[in-house]
Design an enzyme around this catalytic site. Sequence first.
Site, short mmCIF file in Angstrom:
data_model
loop_
_atom_site.label_atom_id
_atom_site.label_comp_id
_atom_site.label_asym_id
_atom_site.label_seq_id
_atom_site.Cartn_x
_atom_site.Cartn_y
_atom_site.Cartn_z
N HIS A 95 0.86 -1.19 0.00
CA HIS A 95 0.00 0.00 0.00
C HIS A 95 0.89 1.24 0.00
CE1 HIS A 95 -2.83 3.07 1.22
NE2 HIS A 95 -3.79 2.26 0.80
N GLY A 173 -7.42 9.17 -0.46
CA GLY A 173 -7.81 10.01 0.67
C GLY A 173 -7.88 11.48 0.35
#
Length: 249
Positions: A95, A173
């Site tokens: 990630h 995000g």
Amino acid sequence: MTKRTRWVIGNWKMNGTFATNAALLHAVSAGESGGASIAVCVPFPYLAQTQAALSGKAVGYGAQDVSQHSSGAYTGQVSAAMLQDFGATLALVGHSERRQYNRETDEEVAAKASALVAAGMTAVICVGETLAEREAGNAEKVVSRQLAACAGVISGAPAGKIVVAYEPVWAIGTGKTATAAEAQAMHAFIRGDMRRFGARSDAISILYGGSVKAGNAAELFAQSDIDGGLIGGAALIASDFLAIVAAAS
Ligand code: PEP
């Protein structure tokens, strides 16, 4: 045409409490109605709670990272076998937050994916370029390098044990999503690139991640090379997550 598994995987990141997890796991498992494969990647301490809550339910679960090692003097790390002790069947590797904050290298990501596959688990390999890399015209080059490091495990893994998640770092995000066309173009590139090193890439699910919401999921998932999504923020709200699942089904 090969039929690929459509996935919606939630990445809870470092969020949750016993109380909020209980409500979220209950709502997600009660609300899903088949179609796409669903899973949640939870913080390590909540694996036992997740195992209990999802027992007998059609929602898989796993972790957000794994050690490349099987056991030993690796303080703070968690092995694939430990994840399996809690019934986990998958984990994220590479990630962008781990590549950035934990300085994970392409080689470490590949070793982690190999550890998962060797244990019979599914590795969700995350790749994606930063904004600076995209603006410099290097998006494909960066993603290709990240994939090439994992070539051995991607081409050697049994069917279904590798999922690739394309997550442009600038979209994670931030509320900025790649357009459906931008995402499709990169997914098609990824599929072709994996074929170059011998992977049966038509059978590998490639998920899009980066500010996927109920409102943009359907358009993204309608693209021919987008096989579902890796969902961060919206995975923490059951109704949003379920709406995204419905868009993938
Ligand atoms: C992620 O963390 O993998 C992610 C895609 O986050 P968000 O959906 O919040 O952008």
